[in-house]
Design an enzyme around this catalytic site. Sequence first.
Site, short mmCIF file in Angstrom:
data_model
loop_
_atom_site.label_atom_id
_atom_site.label_comp_id
_atom_site.label_asym_id
_atom_site.label_seq_id
_atom_site.Cartn_x
_atom_site.Cartn_y
_atom_site.Cartn_z
CG HIS A 67 -2.09 -0.95 1.07
ND1 HIS A 67 -2.77 -1.49 2.13
CD2 HIS A 67 -2.68 -1.48 -0.04
CE1 HIS A 67 -3.72 -2.30 1.68
NE2 HIS A 67 -3.68 -2.32 0.37
CB SER A 99 -8.06 -3.70 -5.97
OG SER A 99 -7.08 -2.99 -5.25
N PRO A 101 -10.65 0.34 -3.36
CG PRO A 101 -12.60 1.15 -4.33
CD PRO A 101 -12.07 0.04 -3.49
CG HIS A 198 -12.66 -12.62 2.35
ND1 HIS A 198 -12.87 -12.07 1.11
CD2 HIS A 198 -11.34 -12.91 2.42
CE1 HIS A 198 -11.72 -12.03 0.47
NE2 HIS A 198 -10.77 -12.53 1.24
CD GLU A 201 -9.48 -14.80 5.86
OE1 GLU A 201 -10.17 -13.77 5.80
OE2 GLU A 201 -8.31 -14.85 5.41
CG ASP A 282 -6.02 -14.90 0.05
OD1 ASP A 282 -6.76 -13.98 -0.33
OD2 ASP A 282 -5.99 -15.31 1.22
CG ASP A 283 -3.28 -11.71 -0.33
OD1 ASP A 283 -3.70 -10.66 -0.81
OD2 ASP A 283 -3.88 -12.35 0.56
C1 6MZ Z 1 -9.21 -10.94 4.16
C2 6MZ Z 1 -7.69 -9.99 2.71
C3 6MZ Z 1 -6.89 -11.15 2.76
O1 6MZ Z 1 -7.52 -4.55 -1.81
O2 6MZ Z 1 -5.42 -3.29 -1.38
N1 6MZ Z 1 -7.07 -9.11 1.91
N2 6MZ Z 1 -8.85 -9.90 3.40
N3 6MZ Z 1 -8.48 -12.07 4.26
C4 6MZ Z 1 -7.31 -12.22 3.59
N4 6MZ Z 1 -6.59 -13.36 3.81
C5 6MZ Z 1 -5.20 -13.43 3.93
N5 6MZ Z 1 -5.84 -10.96 1.95
C6 6MZ Z 1 -5.98 -9.72 1.43
O3 6MZ Z 1 -5.38 -5.81 -1.49
C7 6MZ Z 1 -4.99 -5.99 -0.15
C8 6MZ Z 1 -6.21 -6.05 0.74
O4 6MZ Z 1 -6.97 -7.25 0.47
C9 6MZ Z 1 -7.58 -7.74 1.65
C10 6MZ Z 1 -7.17 -6.80 2.78
O5 6MZ Z 1 -8.18 -5.83 2.95
C11 6MZ Z 1 -5.89 -6.16 2.23
O6 6MZ Z 1 -5.62 -4.91 2.80
P1 6MZ Z 1 -6.05 -4.46 -2.07
O7 6MZ Z 1 -5.72 -4.50 -3.54
#
Ligand code: 6MZ
Length: 338
Positions: A67, A99, A101, A198, A201, A282-283
């Site tokens: 970020h 994402s 905003p 979600h 979790e 996820d990420d």
């Molecule tokens: C819940 C998650 C996440 O939106 O800034 N994010 N929310 N559970 C998870 N499990 C690990 N992983 C990511 O991408 C980052 C944002 O995605 C959400 C969180 O709000 C994180 O700040 P963007 O593109």
Amino acid sequence: MDISEFCRKLPKVELHAHLNGSLSINTLQKLCKMQRSDTSCDETFMDLNTSNFSSLSECFKMFDIAHALTITPQAVFVATCDVIKEFHEDNVIYLELRSTPRAVEDVMTKTEYLQAIIKAIEASKSKFPQILVKLLVSINRKQGYESAEENINLAMQFMEKHPEHVVGIDLSGDPTEGDSFLELLKTSRKVGLRITAHCAEVPNEIETNDILKFKPDRLGHCTCVHPSLQGSQQLFDTLLESKIPVELCLTSNIKCKTVSSYMYHQFKYLYKAGHPITIGTDDKGVFNTCLSKELEILSSIFNIGKQQLKELSALSVQYSFASIEEKNNLTAVIENFD
Ligand code: 6MZ
């Protein structure tokens, strides 16, 4: 073809990817250099690859790094282009990117943030026509009602202007905080935005029941809707009855320690019950993974064979928010793969 090559070459469908969590080390370095002109960026992100988190909240701190680097429309554009390119290189043919905003005082409005992502999706279309990309606008559950309402309004405006790109809303953010804003989500559903939320979790029986009753189009994780968790059998049965597809992210759950081991992961129980599921990263930046790796885990831990992996990919198309025509085209690509 060995399983690793098979997983890499298989045309894949990614339905659970957060933009800022998906930035690779290369992209973080590139964005860092765009922001500062010194050379300290080269080493800054090197140790991220080996990150091991002690908890979910520690994992959430990782998003601050991305970020801090995506604070201008240009940086958001570059970040989105890179993420699309990397999913394409992993043979993902359909990507639903989500994402939240973000506005940065005097530099970027939430509208400009979303415009930068749309611009990147359009620029990538001509460069990588093999991957179809859609955008889900996220609501961060801890940012409060006003922010959630603002994001939903933006999603509606952007869907009206770019119906081919903006298709839905994602409810996400640290599950230990905030609200699920189901009343607000109702308004977005009325105008045709699809919803993925979600869910569970972390243990939260009341909210999980409310979300299941709300019936989003898809659910993320459902980690604590698990037949072996004490008191969760009723939730598990409700989930099975609902037939709502669940987006599962194995490496993410293990690294955040919300699941103790792969063998205990909810995948096993949902798959055995024939419940609709889709596998996501996820990420991918934060968890150092890619969709091919996630499929390889299914193969090595749960003994899921090539044909079943291909079926999972084809079924994911059906759970996506693509149009019928797009789904037909994507299915044909997967079916023609051997
Ligand atoms: C819940 C998650 C996440 O939106 O800034 N994010 N929310 N559970 C998870 N499990 C690990 N992983 C990511 O991408 C980052 C944002 O995605 C959400 C969180 O709000 C994180 O700040 P963007 O593109």
